[in-house]
Design a protein around this motif. Structure first.
Motif, PDB file in Angstrom:
ATOM      1  N   PRO A  46      35.252  20.106  25.839  1.00 44.38           N
ATOM      2  CA  PRO A  46      36.164  21.130  26.382  1.00 44.38           C
ATOM      3  C   PRO A  46      36.034  21.327  27.887  1.00 44.38           C
ATOM      4  CG  PRO A  46      35.059  21.901  24.399  1.00 44.38           C
ATOM      5  CD  PRO A  46      34.381  20.638  24.785  1.00 44.38           C
ATOM      6  N   ALA A  47      34.881  20.970  28.434  1.00 44.68           N
ATOM      7  CA  ALA A  47      34.661  21.137  29.872  1.00 44.68           C
ATOM      8  C   ALA A  47      35.141  19.944  30.683  1.00 44.68           C
ATOM      9  CB  ALA A  47      33.184  21.391  30.146  1.00 44.68           C
ATOM     10  N   ALA A  48      35.850  19.006  30.073  1.00 44.35           N
ATOM     11  CA  ALA A  48      36.324  17.822  30.788  1.00 44.35           C
ATOM     12  C   ALA A  48      37.358  18.214  31.836  1.00 44.35           C
ATOM     13  CB  ALA A  48      36.911  16.816  29.810  1.00 44.35           C
ATOM     14  N   ALA A  49      37.532  17.343  32.810  1.00 46.04           N
ATOM     15  CA  ALA A  49      38.492  17.592  33.894  1.00 46.04           C
ATOM     16  C   ALA A  49      39.299  16.331  34.149  1.00 46.04           C
ATOM     17  CB  ALA A  49      37.769  18.030  35.154  1.00 46.04           C
ATOM     18  N   SER A  50      40.511  16.497  34.619  1.00 48.06           N
ATOM     19  CA  SER A  50      41.375  15.362  34.957  1.00 48.06           C
ATOM     20  C   SER A  50      40.926  14.756  36.284  1.00 48.06           C
ATOM     21  CB  SER A  50      42.837  15.804  35.047  1.00 48.06           C
ATOM     22  OG  SER A  50      43.256  16.405  33.850  1.00 48.06           O
ATOM     23  N   ASN A  51      40.843  13.426  36.332  1.00 50.31           N
ATOM     24  CA  ASN A  51      40.448  12.757  37.572  1.00 50.31           C
ATOM     25  C   ASN A  51      41.670  12.430  38.417  1.00 50.31           C
ATOM     26  OD1 ASN A  51      41.596  10.496  36.352  1.00 50.31           O
ATOM     27  ND2 ASN A  51      39.648   9.807  35.521  1.00 50.31           N
ATOM     28  N   ASN A  52      41.444  11.745  39.523  1.00 50.03           N
ATOM     29  CA  ASN A  52      42.522  11.413  40.466  1.00 50.03           C
ATOM     30  C   ASN A  52      43.153  10.048  40.202  1.00 50.03           C
ATOM     31  OD1 ASN A  52      42.304  13.847  41.943  1.00 50.03           O
ATOM     32  ND2 ASN A  52      40.567  13.019  43.093  1.00 50.03           N
TER      33      ASN A  52
END
Length: 1066
Positions: free
Chosen positions: A275-281
């Protein structure tokens, strides 16, 4: 939208919509808090005699703490830097002045309701509150009955800020025993009440709407246009949409909405299912064999919801098989969430299914099936893992999240070394079966599997999913503008073009209709509702016998009003004629001798609004066609003509009413006026007859029909059984909100006979300011006027929507189910411009019709009665085309829509395919009256092959064999010129296109070689013929004809005296 409408009807107050704390909500929560604390104080609450909760300072970061969750649960909002100490008879609150002002109104109602005193300790600015903390601890010790007081606190939360650090030092430095009460508070917040469940449902609807209405179409557009968009940009765009629900037509207040976490987009070979994942560039990766993982979480009044989906782009059997196993495991985990079961049962059900279906995938399976969800996004107290044996209860909400993490990719794929799959839904535990709150977003194979090439698609053999008893909200009627067909967008990049796909669909439609025709031909004929109960008007009789004719010695024209006859003196004898036999009566000339009274009668073969029915049966007899009299008294002649016309109007109206269908009697509803289903201040079209200013009326829905009344004498009744189609069109781009009823049989509105009745309200005032002062967009008066108009439009639309909803509830009763009635709303985004009835208008489709309800005459074309659709003037270089609807009843006139922009043709073809309608294309306009007459005169033509002459893809042999047959529908040049007078009234005329004419002229040239001069002359003629792009079609046609005539002119001079041959111009 059906879910949101149901939610909006509740009268539960929104706790986060105001800064004031609700005393009722606080008292309700306080009673529940003390009940849980005292009932199970030893196990979950650590035998504490007091409970201390400290909330951290404010922050812009997204954070989840039990202290903040408890603050929101009690007060409806976060109270930062606040210390609350609960004892048996007192509640001590240490906070700043703003917090004291918010809690002060609670003291008196709480004291009366639960006999607990609230003691407020105001923290001055710059003070760390050390002395006030000592007072609180001293009060805790004095109110404790035991020798050693035990203070419960949240041991796992780190206290932040100077005030909370000082409080931590006070607690640790005191001789009081500390106990962790995190489990007790988690158990307290686990079961949601009706208010909390409503907030969770609204949050889930918002989450699902963002995923379905924005995320999926956005991904489709990126993939179809091959755009390079980073994951992080998609996150930012989705977050903006989520914080502005009105942009996706979700009617929730923006101040009550927030995000649970930044939206997550992952593709390529980097996946993180936490759930703590983030979208990269990195840019979105959507090549063949790729997967896109999307997750969105939204809050409403601080209550969370979550949904996650995985989209497979042109994937092989291995990935598709893994997704189907995951989907079945997800259903199994949801089905196990029933009251009385253990939390571990959900995860074990999913593991058992994966072990049975695909045991090689089990090592990559997530270690948990999700957690509880509410004010906290992750309620770890209710984690769905194999070790949690806590009992589930009705009212708990879970975020059921399952996936396969880092599955190895097959060798040879350099980009996707590993791939992951994720599915998540918000689920409510109900008494009978779980309720999936985010089922608005489908996870079925057909909605997440996309392929570039139909032939490459692999359908792996997987056993059907579990028959899980899952309660899913009723899915609204699918709207074409809701989701874009990604599969069709991707196919355009494959070897199969869009036009080829349309042809394949048309072939399937033709095959399906052939099978339906074979079935219907064996079935008994069913009569439609049209014409049932028709009352026929008898033959007009003026006098039953010659003795009834009035005797008169005056040889003059007389009118017998009682017997509806006109008496004419012919050769000294009075001869009676019924007014139905008179076609026209007029006065001509004005001389000294007198005036001429000319009376023309109806004879077989003439058209008139009022005719004698015996003309057809007695067509072989001799009829009097016209008679002329000379009258010296002009005034008497005018009175006779005027009186005869009045009698004719009465007979005409009576004939119209006689042709009406007898209907059942209206059953009026009982009860109070305020309980009736009605709409006020409605105008009607067509209007009632009469002069003077009209007044609006009231439309009321009764037991078996509608009644509209504008006055005591102006009333109409519309029976439910006579309604063929019903439409509701809110005011979006138009100036009116309307209800339109298309009927099976005609009714009388005043003295007008009609099948279309419309009720409407103008949402904007038509009065404009004529002041000379120039107004700008920043003018306060202009802004206020726009806001007033917008509020009026929204208010009227809401009134109509409520009326429509209540009427649909009546039509859903078993008594009216066989009628299949429903108020349909036109789909504005699928509309197009066209000319109908000599008026340019905006035409829109509905689920069952094609309509135009704003301009008169109205257009209502029922698609179930349409046989084929012909698109005319579809040729390269044309800016517009025509569309003709041909009905299954060939005796009906076709419906023609002209001058449709060529930019709308692709959308219209896709819409026709969705409606399973067979369409053909033609380069010219056809004379449909002659075509239909020829088809009806040839019964040997098979019903499915009678339109094959319109098929441009027919084989050469078929076209050659049917060329003579097709020529029957295409008149020659001589015929078109001779019939021009007859065809002026009809727009359907067969006209050869200029391109065909040029082709024929080129063929006449033979095989002789052309010189350079001839080729240059032809090139100049072609340039002259084409003209500029701004030229109209008429100008291009004239150039085409001129160039054709010039090209056919012989090069050699003719002999002197020889007659020149006239050139034929098409």
């Amino acid at each position: 939208m059906a879910i949101l409408e149901a939610l909006q009807q509740t009268s539960i107050p929104v706790t986060g919509s105001s800064n004031a704390v609700s005393p009722e909500n606080f008292i309700k929560c306080l009673k529940k808090f003390y009940h849980y604390w005292k009932e199970d104080g030893s196990n979950l609450w650590g035998s504490s005699t007091a409970i201390a909760i400290a909330t951290p300072p404010p922050s812009d970061d997204i954070r989840y703490k039990k202290s903040l969750a408890l603050s929101v649960w009690f007060f409806g909002r976060e109270l930062p830097e606040t210390i609350m100490v609960f004892t048996e008879k007192q509640i001590h609150v240490l906070c700043k002045q703003k917090g004291c002002d918010a809690l002060k109104p609670l003291k008196l109602p709480v004291s009366k309701a639960v006999s607990i005193d609230i003691v407020l300790h105001n923290l001055a600015k710059g003070d760390n509150g050390s002395s006030l903390m000592d007072e609180i601890l001293h009060a805790v010790c004095s109110h404790s009955e035991s020798k050693s007081a035990v203070i419960g606190h949240l041991a796992r939360e780190k206290l932040e800020g100077k005030i909370l650090e000082a409080w931590s030092e006070k607690l640790n430095g005191s001789r009081l025993r500390l106990s962790d009460v995190s489990s007790g508070i988690s158990d307290l917040l686990a079961v949601k009440d009706a208010t909390e469940i409503m907030h969770v449902k609204k949050a889930a609807y918002l989450t699902a709407s963002v995923m379905r209405k924005y995320v999926v179409p956005k991904l489709e557009k990126i993939i179809a246009n091959e755009m390079k968009v980073p994951h992080s940009k998609l996150t930012d765009l989705t977050e903006k949409i989520l914080l502005s629900p009105t942009k996706i037509d979700v009617k929730l207040k923006a101040e009550n909405v927030d995000i649970c976490y930044p939206p997550i987009f992952q593709s390529g070979s980097k996946y993180d299912l936490r759930p703590a994942a983030a979208s990269n560039n990195d840019n979105l990766y959507y090549d063949s064999g790729s997967l896109i993982v999307c997750a969105v979480g939204a809050k409403y009044s601080s209550y969370c919801s979550n949904v996650a989906r995985t989209f497979l782009i042109d994937c092989g059997g291995e990935k598709c098989n893994a997704y189907k196993v995951l989907c079945q495991a997800h259903d199994a985990a949801i089905a196990a969430l029933i009251p009385g079961s253990k939390a571990s049962d959900s995860y074990q059900a999913a593991v058992s299914l994966v072990r049975g279906k695909a045991p090689d995938l089990l090592p990559f399976f997530t270690k948990s099936a999700g957690t509880g969800i509410g004010i906290e996004f992750r309620e770890t107290w209710l984690s769905l893992n194999e070790k949690n044996d806590r009992i589930l209860k009705e009212g708990m909400v879970f975020n059921v999240s399952l996936g396969f993490q880092n599955l190895p990719e097959k060798p040879g794929d350099y980009k996707n070394k590993e791939f992951s799959l994720l599915l998540a839904d918000s689920v409510l535990v109900c008494k009978e079966k779980p309720h999936v709150l985010t089922a608005f977003v489908s996870k079925a194979d057909g909605d997440v599997f996309y392929s570039f090439d139909e032939e490459k698609t692999v359908s792996p053999s997987v056993k059907p999913s579990l028959n899980a008893k899952v309660m899913v909200p009723e899915k609204p009627v699918r709207k074409a503008e809701l989701m874009l067909p990604l599969k069709e967008n991707l196919r355009s990049r494959s070897r199969t073009s869009k036009e080829d796909l349309r042809k394949q669909l048309q072939a399937e439609i033709l095959q399906k209709r052939t099978a339906e025709t074979a079935v219907n031909s064996n079935a008994p004929n069913q009569k439609l509702l049209e014409g049932q109960g028709l009352r026929a008007m008898g033959e007009p009789v003026a006098y039953k016998s010659a003795r009834d004719i009035p005797c008169s010695n005056l040889l003059e024209i007389q009118v017998d009003k009682q017997n509806e006859a006109i008496l004419l003196p012919i050769y000294g004898v009075i001869v009676p004629f019924h007014v139905c036999t008179v076609k026209k009566a007029e006065i001509r000339g004005d001389s000294n001798r007198g005036v001429y009274v000319c009376i023309t009668f109806n004879v077989p073969g003439t058209a008139s609004n009022l005719q004698d029915p015996s003309l057809k049966t007695n067509a072989n007899r001799i009829f009097l066609k016209a008679v002329t009299f000379i009258s010296k008294d002009r005034k008497h002649a005018e009175e006779v003509i005027q009186l005869m016309r009045i009698i004719q109007r009465g007979v005409t109206e009576r004939a119209k009413r006689a042709s009406l269908v007898s209907q059942e009697r209206l059953q009026l509803c009982d009860g109070m006026t305020r309980d009736r289903i009605q709409l006020m201040d409605l105008w009607i079209r067509p209007t009632f007859s009469g002069r003077g200013r009209k007044s609006p009326g009231i439309l009321v829905a009764h037991v078996n029909g509608f009644q509209y009344s504008a006055s005591k004498s102006e009333k109409i009744e519309i029976m439910f059984c006579n309604v063929k189609h019903a439409f509701f069109q809110p005011a979006e781009k138009e100036m009116i909100t309307l209800l339109h009823f298309h009927l099976y049989n005609d009714i009388m509105v005043g003295n007008k006979k009609t099948r279309d009745v419309q009720f409407y309200i103008e949402v904007m005032d038509t009065v404009d300011s004529v002041g000379l002062r120039r107004r700008t967009a920043w003018d306060p008066d202009e802004i206020e006027e726009e806001q007033r108009e917008r509020a009026r439009r929204n208010g009227i639309n809401r009134q109509f929507e409520l009326f429509v909803k209540r009427v649909n509830s009546i039509w859903s009763q078993p008594r009216f189910e066989q009628l299949g009635l429903q108020l349909e709303t036109p789909m504005q985004k699928l509309g197009f411009n066209g000319v109908h009835g000599r008026t340019t208008c905006f035409i829109v489709p509905t689920p069952s019709c094609l309509v135009q309800l704003v301009e008169s005459p109205f257009l209502v074309t029922s698609l179930r009665e349409v046989d084929i659709v012909c698109l005319e003037r579809v040729a390269l270089g044309q800016k517009s085309f025509d569309m003709v609807f041909v009905f299954q009843d060939l005796k009906r006139d076709v419906v023609r829509i002209e001058v449709i922009p060529m930019t709308s043709i692709d959308g219209i073809k896709d819409w026709l395919n969705d409606c399973n309608l067979k369409y053909y294309e033609s380069k010219m306009n056809l004379s449909w009256r002659k075509v239909l007459k020829e088809i009806m005169n040839n019964p040997e033509l098979h019903e499915n092959n009678r339109w094959e002459f319109l098929n441009p893809d027919a084989s050469d042999s078929d076209s050659e064999s049917s060329q003579t047959e097709d020529d029957q529908y295409e008149p020659s040049d001589a015929d078109s010129g001779s019939d021009s007078d007859d065809e002026d009234n009809d727009s359907e005329s067969v006209v050869d296109s200029g391109e065909d004419a040029m082709d024929s002229s080129e063929d006449d040239g033979g095989d002789a070689a052309e010189s350079w001069d001839e080729m240059e002359r032809k090139a100049r003629d072609a340039d002259m013929e084409m003209g500029s792009e701004s030229d109209s079609e008429d100008e291009r046609q004239r150039r085409r004809e001129k160039a054709l005539a010039k090209s056919r002119r012989p090069n050699h001079p003719q002999a002197k005296g020889a007659a020149q041959k006239r050139q034929r111009i098409n």
